[in-house]
Design a protein around this motif. Sequence first.
Motif, short mmCIF file in Angstrom:
data_model
loop_
_atom_site.label_atom_id
_atom_site.label_comp_id
_atom_site.label_asym_id
_atom_site.label_seq_id
_atom_site.Cartn_x
_atom_site.Cartn_y
_atom_site.Cartn_z
N MET A 1 65.00 31.97 49.42
CA MET A 1 66.25 32.70 49.64
C MET A 1 66.48 32.99 51.11
O MET A 1 67.62 33.10 51.56
N LYS A 2 65.38 33.11 51.88
CA LYS A 2 65.53 33.36 53.32
C LYS A 2 65.93 32.10 54.07
O LYS A 2 66.58 32.16 55.11
N TRP B 1 67.62 29.28 52.68
CA TRP B 1 68.72 28.43 52.22
C TRP B 1 69.96 28.45 53.11
O TRP B 1 70.70 27.46 53.17
N ASN C 1 73.12 25.44 45.64
CA ASN C 1 73.27 26.62 46.50
C ASN C 1 72.25 26.63 47.63
O ASN C 1 72.37 27.38 48.59
N VAL C 2 71.22 25.78 47.54
CA VAL C 2 70.21 25.68 48.59
C VAL C 2 70.53 24.53 49.53
O VAL C 2 70.48 24.66 50.75
#
Length: 244
Positions: A1-2, A4, A19-20
Amino acid sequence: MKLWPAMFILADFGRYPPNVANVEKDVIAPYKHLIKSFVNDKSDFDSRPTLLYFQGAIYRKDGGLARQELFYLLKDEKDVHFSFGSVLNDGINKASKGMHTSKFCLNIAGDTPSSNRLFDAIASHCVPVIISDEIELPFEDVLDYSEFCIFVRTADAIKEKFLINLIRSIGKEEWTRMWRKLKEVERFYEYQYPSREGDAVQMIWQAISRKVPNFRMKIHRSSRFGRNSEKQVKPKMSIPNNFW
């Protein structure tokens, strides 16, 4: 998440959720081809006896199921080479010889939409036949792949006789035009050290630079109401002074 939100340089999007990794923010880079480049290629349409070439893993999961279908459709065609192969047991040298003596080379989706096989074909000046509906291609914003590749939808390719009839319909003049174009563009897919003008490294940096204006626009748009919102945090983007 950090990670992407960062721009990724990838050879394939097949292993990442959209989404990545996606074509809007990321850059597709070529795989490094495994087979030998065809230096001083003097071949022509008539001197390449194999019409259509594929050598690799035939039984794949998910998107690669089309390989099995195509194997059964093409295995008995006399001028088609479609067989299992790997890098073991001198596989790379065998594939080099096979691609150098073939007019068209199949690039079929496997576990992911793309593979180094496409770039092996380009290095061999063997016109790629791409059967991979989800494939993303390097530098497609500046290169028209239809000038040197044949694209076939998977649903069409697995119809009986569709693919082989399509390939047989491509005559000497059209094939020669595509073969010449392959010789023009092959340098864009070569990784070299030190890097040289127009090679894969330079093409990747140019692709990154073409992304920057869109990123800058989004940052500026996000700042429109910055003075009116105490909670708004302005995105950070660091561009070196000598980037250009």
